[in-house]
Design a protein around this motif. Structure first.
Motif: not given
Length: 252
Positions: A124, A129, A131, A133, A200
């Motif tokens: 990430t 990206r 966080r 997730w 994803d």
């Protein structure tokens, strides 16, 4: 960050110098072993490996337009050469990499224990990206698996190369260093890609579901307001009607 800036951001492979950079970074090890075997002279092998790393670093810097590959090419070889010089043994050239593997393996394993799997964190960060997730248990579990694969790779390097170091097998140390380098790293990268794709897909489905719920809630709110408008009388209009009726009665 604009889309143009995102497109210009180098990939992980590009940051490592590309395929050619990965191959070139292995050459100083080969040069060290060959020169040491041919001349039986440790200093000659050290100087040759350092010279090879400098030449390769300059080549990569010119080709890639950045000094990062050059610094990476020289730094690791420089530390390995210094240890070999201080120990006075050719096998000392590999000692830094051996202990580096066990440190990396321990870091990856610890990250699983504290619920911050490094495979997900590093991915990430490199790709800009967020966080989000970490709020999904299934995604964290997938990144745990990928991180554990990385830990196994590093610990396998340590166990094999440490044994060869203790056995004074300099030639086989070079073989293990190269054979357990990028090939095993490719396996760990595949595990990371597997985790990323699953994450994803799962996060995209969750976002679509959240958007659908928000849209449905908005539509329900509009319908509720419309129904309220239809059922609730217009008090101003009602007052005007009542006043008009009152005036009509007063005239009568």
């Amino acid at each position: 960050m604009t889309s143009a800036e995102t497109e210009k951001q180098p990939t992980l492979l590009e940051q490592m110098g590309g395929v050619s950079g990965m191959l070139y970074s292995s050459l100083p090890v080969v040069v060290f072993v060959i020169v040491n075997f041919a001349t039986k002279n440790l200093m000659a092998a050290i100087i040759s490996a350092l010279a090879a790393s400098v030449v390769i670093g300059v080549m990569l810097a010119v080709r890639k337009g950045t000094v990062q590959p050059a610094i990476s090419a020289v730094f690791g070889v420089g530390i390995a050469a210094f240890i070999a010089y201080k120990t006075g043994e050719a096998k000392g050239f590999f000692l830094f990499g051996i202990w580096q593997s066990v440190v990396y393996g321990g870091a990856f394993l610890l990250s699983i224990i504290v619920r911050w799997p490094l495979a997900g964190v590093i991915w990430t960060v490199l790709n800009g990206r967020d966080r989000s997730w970490r709020s999904d248990k299934a995604t964290v579990r997938d990144y745990d698996i990928a991180t554990f694969v990385w830990a196994l790779v590093f610990f396998a390097r340590f166990v094999v190369q440490r044994w060869l170091y203790d056995e004074d097998q300099v030639g086989w140390l070079a073989v293990a260093r190269l054979g357990m380098g990028y090939p095993l790293m490719a396996i760990a990268l595949l595990a990371t890609v597997w985790a990323v794709r699953r994450a994803d897909k799962r996060l995209k489905a969750a976002e679509e579901e959240a958007e659908a719920k928000a849209k449905a809630a908005e539509e329900d709110d509009v319908l509720a307001r419309t129904a309220d408008d239809l059922l609730t009388p217009d008090m101003d209009e009602l007052k005007r009607v009542v006043d008009a009726e009152s005036r009509d009665r007063s005239r009568d």
